[in-house]
Scaffold this active site. Structure first.
Site, PDB file in Angstrom:
ATOM      1  N   LYS A 173       0.843  -1.196   0.000  1.00 19.51           N
ATOM      2  CA  LYS A 173       0.000   0.000   0.000  1.00 19.51           C
ATOM      3  C   LYS A 173       0.882   1.251   0.000  1.00 19.51           C
ATOM      4  CE  LYS A 173      -1.786   2.732   3.100  1.00 19.51           C
ATOM      5  NZ  LYS A 173      -1.829   3.990   2.332  1.00 19.51           N
ATOM      6  N   GLY A 226       6.509   4.705   8.704  1.00 28.89           N
ATOM      7  CA  GLY A 226       5.670   5.882   8.880  1.00 28.89           C
ATOM      8  C   GLY A 226       5.851   6.456  10.263  1.00 28.89           C
ATOM      9  N   SER A 227       4.800   7.074  10.760  1.00 25.63           N
ATOM     10  CA  SER A 227       4.894   7.745  12.057  1.00 25.63           C
ATOM     11  C   SER A 227       4.954   6.717  13.188  1.00 25.63           C
ATOM     12  CB  SER A 227       3.691   8.670  12.241  1.00 25.63           C
ATOM     13  OG  SER A 227       2.515   7.915  12.251  1.00 25.63           O
ATOM     14  N   THR A 228       5.573   7.125  14.276  1.00 29.69           N
ATOM     15  CA  THR A 228       5.664   6.233  15.439  1.00 29.69           C
ATOM     16  C   THR A 228       4.270   5.954  15.999  1.00 29.69           C
ATOM     17  OG1 THR A 228       7.905   6.942  15.927  1.00 29.69           O
ATOM     18  CG2 THR A 228       6.662   6.039  17.767  1.00 29.69           C
ATOM     19  N   VAL A 230       1.318   5.683  14.457  1.00 31.91           N
ATOM     20  CA  VAL A 230       0.613   4.641  13.693  1.00 31.91           C
ATOM     21  C   VAL A 230       1.367   3.312  13.809  1.00 31.91           C
ATOM     22  CG1 VAL A 230      -0.197   3.937  11.404  1.00 31.91           C
ATOM     23  CG2 VAL A 230      -0.454   6.303  12.129  1.00 31.91           C
ATOM     24  N   GLY A 231       2.696   3.374  13.819  1.00 31.60           N
ATOM     25  CA  GLY A 231       3.494   2.150  13.960  1.00 31.60           C
ATOM     26  C   GLY A 231       3.139   1.388  15.230  1.00 31.60           C
ATOM     27  N   GLU A 248       9.754   0.789  10.648  1.00 30.83           N
ATOM     28  CA  GLU A 248      10.715   1.884  10.475  1.00 30.83           C
ATOM     29  C   GLU A 248       9.946   3.161  10.772  1.00 30.83           C
ATOM     30  OE1 GLU A 248      13.781   1.401  10.086  1.00 30.83           O
ATOM     31  OE2 GLU A 248      13.979  -0.530   9.067  1.00 30.83           O
ATOM     32  N   CYS A 282      13.167  10.496   7.662  1.00 31.46           N
ATOM     33  CA  CYS A 282      13.264   9.956   9.027  1.00 31.46           C
ATOM     34  C   CYS A 282      14.696  10.012   9.544  1.00 31.46           C
ATOM     35  CB  CYS A 282      12.709   8.539   9.083  1.00 31.46           C
ATOM     36  SG  CYS A 282      13.337   7.481   7.794  1.00 31.46           S
ATOM     37  N   GLU A 375       9.676  15.221  16.229  1.00 32.89           N
ATOM     38  CA  GLU A 375      10.032  15.090  14.818  1.00 32.89           C
ATOM     39  C   GLU A 375       9.198  16.097  14.022  1.00 32.89           C
ATOM     40  OE1 GLU A 375       8.775  11.527  12.547  1.00 32.89           O
ATOM     41  OE2 GLU A 375      10.808  11.476  11.740  1.00 32.89           O
TER      42      GLU A 375
HETATM   43  P1  NDP Z   1       1.368   7.905   8.818  1.00 32.83           P
HETATM   44  O1  NDP Z   1       2.158   7.121   9.771  1.00 32.83           O
HETATM   45  O2  NDP Z   1      -0.053   8.194   9.126  1.00 32.83           O
HETATM   46  O3  NDP Z   1       1.375   7.217   7.354  1.00 32.83           O
HETATM   47  C1  NDP Z   1       2.337   6.321   6.875  1.00 32.83           C
HETATM   48  C2  NDP Z   1       1.655   5.203   6.093  1.00 32.83           C
HETATM   49  O4  NDP Z   1       0.812   4.449   6.979  1.00 32.83           O
HETATM   50  C3  NDP Z   1       0.728   5.687   4.976  1.00 32.83           C
HETATM   51  O5  NDP Z   1       0.740   4.767   3.901  1.00 32.83           O
HETATM   52  C4  NDP Z   1      -0.630   5.676   5.666  1.00 32.83           C
HETATM   53  O6  NDP Z   1      -1.725   5.616   4.785  1.00 32.83           O
HETATM   54  C5  NDP Z   1      -0.516   4.407   6.475  1.00 32.83           C
HETATM   55  N1  NDP Z   1      -1.453   4.301   7.601  1.00 32.83           N
HETATM   56  C6  NDP Z   1      -2.092   5.313   8.231  1.00 32.83           C
HETATM   57  N2  NDP Z   1      -2.881   4.809   9.210  1.00 32.83           N
HETATM   58  C7  NDP Z   1      -2.738   3.463   9.183  1.00 32.83           C
HETATM   59  C8  NDP Z   1      -3.284   2.395   9.950  1.00 32.83           C
HETATM   60  N3  NDP Z   1      -4.134   2.629  10.937  1.00 32.83           N
HETATM   61  N4  NDP Z   1      -2.903   1.135   9.659  1.00 32.83           N
HETATM   62  C9  NDP Z   1      -2.021   0.884   8.673  1.00 32.83           C
HETATM   63  N5  NDP Z   1      -1.484   1.855   7.901  1.00 32.83           N
HETATM   64  C10 NDP Z   1      -1.822   3.140   8.165  1.00 32.83           C
HETATM   65  O7  NDP Z   1       2.133   9.276   8.569  1.00 32.83           O
HETATM   66  P2  NDP Z   1       1.514  10.619   7.941  1.00 32.83           P
HETATM   67  O8  NDP Z   1       1.538  10.479   6.481  1.00 32.83           O
HETATM   68  O9  NDP Z   1       0.197  10.958   8.551  1.00 32.83           O
HETATM   69  O10 NDP Z   1       2.579  11.689   8.437  1.00 32.83           O
HETATM   70  C11 NDP Z   1       2.453  12.250   9.735  1.00 32.83           C
HETATM   71  C12 NDP Z   1       3.798  12.365  10.397  1.00 32.83           C
HETATM   72  O11 NDP Z   1       4.387  11.078  10.529  1.00 32.83           O
HETATM   73  C13 NDP Z   1       4.846  13.152   9.621  1.00 32.83           C
HETATM   74  O12 NDP Z   1       4.720  14.507   9.804  1.00 32.83           O
HETATM   75  C14 NDP Z   1       6.114  12.598  10.181  1.00 32.83           C
HETATM   76  O13 NDP Z   1       6.434  13.213  11.390  1.00 32.83           O
HETATM   77  C15 NDP Z   1       5.787  11.152  10.419  1.00 32.83           C
HETATM   78  N6  NDP Z   1       6.236  10.295   9.302  1.00 32.83           N
HETATM   79  C16 NDP Z   1       7.404   9.662   9.460  1.00 32.83           C
HETATM   80  C17 NDP Z   1       7.887   8.885   8.436  1.00 32.83           C
HETATM   81  C18 NDP Z   1       9.182   8.202   8.587  1.00 32.83           C
HETATM   82  O14 NDP Z   1       9.725   7.685   7.607  1.00 32.83           O
HETATM   83  N7  NDP Z   1       9.723   8.152   9.780  1.00 32.83           N
HETATM   84  C19 NDP Z   1       7.205   8.746   7.159  1.00 32.83           C
HETATM   85  C20 NDP Z   1       5.945   9.450   7.101  1.00 32.83           C
HETATM   86  C21 NDP Z   1       5.513  10.191   8.152  1.00 32.83           C
HETATM   87  P3  NDP Z   1      -2.422   7.000   4.291  1.00 32.83           P
HETATM   88  O15 NDP Z   1      -1.522   7.525   3.244  1.00 32.83           O
HETATM   89  O16 NDP Z   1      -3.727   6.613   3.768  1.00 32.83           O
HETATM   90  O17 NDP Z   1      -2.530   7.889   5.502  1.00 32.83           O
END
Ligand code: NDP
Length: 472
Positions: A173, A226-228, A230-231, A248, A282, A375
């Site tokens: 995804k 992604g974000s901590t 949601v992780g 990650e 990140c 962050e």
């Molecule tokens: P998220 O963690 O929300 O999104 C990352 C991925 O997870 C996207 O594909 C998202 O889908 C998906 N996702 C969201 N919710 C769920 C869930 N409940 N179950 C499974 N997958 C899910 O990050 P954001 O895009 O909202 O960014 C917000 C903040 O997160 C940023 O400002 C940054 O601080 C941090 N971030 C950190 C990253 C890193 O590499 N460390 C990368 C991205 C963000 P969808 O696109 O539909 O939301």
């Protein structure tokens, strides 16, 4: 014959008749809608997972040499498409042309690297009494990969290349706002002869598609970047089925500069260690820790370097930084800039449409201030002075994160002491580079769980089976 070629348009359409949502794709450099993407819903996702599950039995049986050949063909197809993939990423994610070209080439390289793995996926023969003991590394099944918007191509490849090499099938995804390159990579995989159902890209919402990866029992492993916040939810969801997860997550990495370092080089390179990809990284070294006796000199050297970062139309080959990904992300970063911390240096950015923000260095700031702790994920760095090694270690480690970081010193003993003391998964000495596909990448503490890349990546995509054969 390992798989039919398909009409590439079919990848863009989830295979259900239901009415599905669409998302508008916006060019971050202009704010204009330039395309639309149909999103998979939960039912369409379950259908795709079931097809990936069926494809697993075929894919795992393909001989190691044939699987290697198919992955090499996939790498060649990516290589032939680098310019197109890069153009998609410039438009969809606002990446600079030079970054986007590097990222597409990186996908090719990661595929080539792991294409060698199927023929080297060895078990062990362990000396035991009464017989022979051997181990096998077996694929897990369907792997669900959730990718964020900041590096759509590399992060996808770090998951799918080793997962496929190990004999798993993949459902992936992309982030809702940046699906185009992932969709194109799935087309290229099919063109390269990877059988249908082996690598499927499902544009959709995290709360729908991503959640199905967590809860659908046919998905046997989740890779989430992604974000901590949601992780943590993904990990909690996986616990219900004791489903393995690689995470990650975020970072707030330190760039630690000692007075004995090559200050010119440390200052010249520091902006690119945090403002690359508009700070949406990140690994961004967003806390610049400078030994107090060299602080003023370092800031003097840093100023022209920050002001010299070329923030411009990402399509230009000269662009070094583009816009932020969305208006919401830009506002989120601006909110941090409005907290009142002193601005030490401000760079330049275009005005007008698009989600632009100038590189900004705040400082000196307290290590406990919000801008030094959270962050920000934008082009903002903070300057923090320190007195000695012990204080540098204390400030650096006083974070929930531990992803990357740099140590600048000419003293090799200090470099070693600091490398051991800083709690971080990927450190560099007299350099700011964190990511090489040959070496492991991942975070300590709340920056993640598990490692990607490097020679051991297939461990995370296989189960180890132990078999004892009695000689009786
Ligand atoms: P998220 O963690 O929300 O999104 C990352 C991925 O997870 C996207 O594909 C998202 O889908 C998906 N996702 C969201 N919710 C769920 C869930 N409940 N179950 C499974 N997958 C899910 O990050 P954001 O895009 O909202 O960014 C917000 C903040 O997160 C940023 O400002 C940054 O601080 C941090 N971030 C950190 C990253 C890193 O590499 N460390 C990368 C991205 C963000 P969808 O696109 O539909 O939301």
């Amino acid at each position: 014959m390992l798989g039919p070629l398909v009409d590439s348009e079919s990848i863009r359409r989830p295979m259900t008749a239901a009415t599905l949502d669409q998302v508008e794709l916006i060019n971050p450099a202009t704010g204009d809608v330039f395309d639309r993407m149909t999103l998979f819903d939960a039912d369409a996702t379950d259908g795709a997972i079931a097809r990936a599950h069926d494809a697993f039995e075929t894919w795992r049986q393909i001989s190691p040499g044939d699987r290697a050949r198919l992955l090499h063909s996939f790498a060649a197809a990516v290589d032939a498409d680098v310019d197109n993939l890069a153009a998609l990423e410039v438009r969809n994610a606002g990446h600079t042309l030079s970054n986007a070209r590097w990222e597409a080439g990186h996908v090719r390289d990661v595929l080539s690297y792991y294409a060698a793995a199927p023929e080297r996926l060895c078990g062990k023969q362990i000396p035991v009494a009464g017989g022979v003991d051997i181990t096998f590394r077996e694929p897990i099944g369907v792997v669900g990969i959730v990718v964020p918007w900041n590096y759509p191509m590399p992060i996808a490849a770090w998951g799918f290349a080793p997962a496929l090499a190990a004999g798993n099938t993949v459902v992936l995804k992309p982030a809702e706002v940046t699906p185009l390159t992932a969709v194109r990579l799935a087309e290229l995989a099919l063109q390269a002869g990877i059988p249908e159902g082996v690598f499927t890209v499902l544009p959709g919402r995290g709360v729908e598609v991503g959640q199905r990866f967590v809860h659908n029992p046919l998905v046997k492993k989740v890779v989430f970047t992604g974000s901590t916040a949601v992780g943590k939810r993904v990990l909690a969801g996986c616990a219900d089925q004791v489903k393995p997860a690689t995470l990650e997550l975020g970072g707030k990495s330190a760039n630690i500069v000692f007075a004995d370092a090559d200050l010119e080089k440390a200052a010249r390179t520091a902006p690119y260690a945090v403002f690359d990809n508009a700070g949406q990284d990140c690994c961004a070294r967003s806390r610049i820790l400078v030994q107090r006796c060299a602080f003023d000199k370092f800031v003097e050297l840093l100023e022209p370097a920050v002001k010299g970062v070329r923030v411009e139309n990402p399509e230009l080959p000269t662009a070094e930084m583009g816009p932020l990904i969305t208006a919401a992300q830009r506002q989120r970063v601006l909110d941090y800039l409005h907290l009142g911390d002193p601005v030490a240096i401000e760079g330049n950015a275009p005005h007008g449409d698009g989600f632009w923000l100038a590189p900004t260095v705040l400082g000196p700031v307290k290590p406990t201030s919000r801008v030094a702790v959270e962050e920000i994920f934008g082009p903002v760095a903070v300057l923090i002075p320190f007195d000695d090694e012990a204080e540098a270690v204390r400030i650096s480690n006083d974070s929930v994160y531990g992803l990357s970081g740099s140590i600048w010193t000419r003293d090799i003993g200090r470099a070693l002491r600091m490398s051991k003391a800083v709690q971080s998964g990927a450190l560099s000495v007299n350099s700011n580079s964190s990511v090489r596909y040959w070496t492991p990448f991942g975070g300590f503490k709340e920056s993640g769980l598990g490692r990607e890349l490097g020679p051991d990546a297939l461990d995370a995509f296989t189960e180890e089976k132990n078999v004892f054969l009695s000689d009786d």
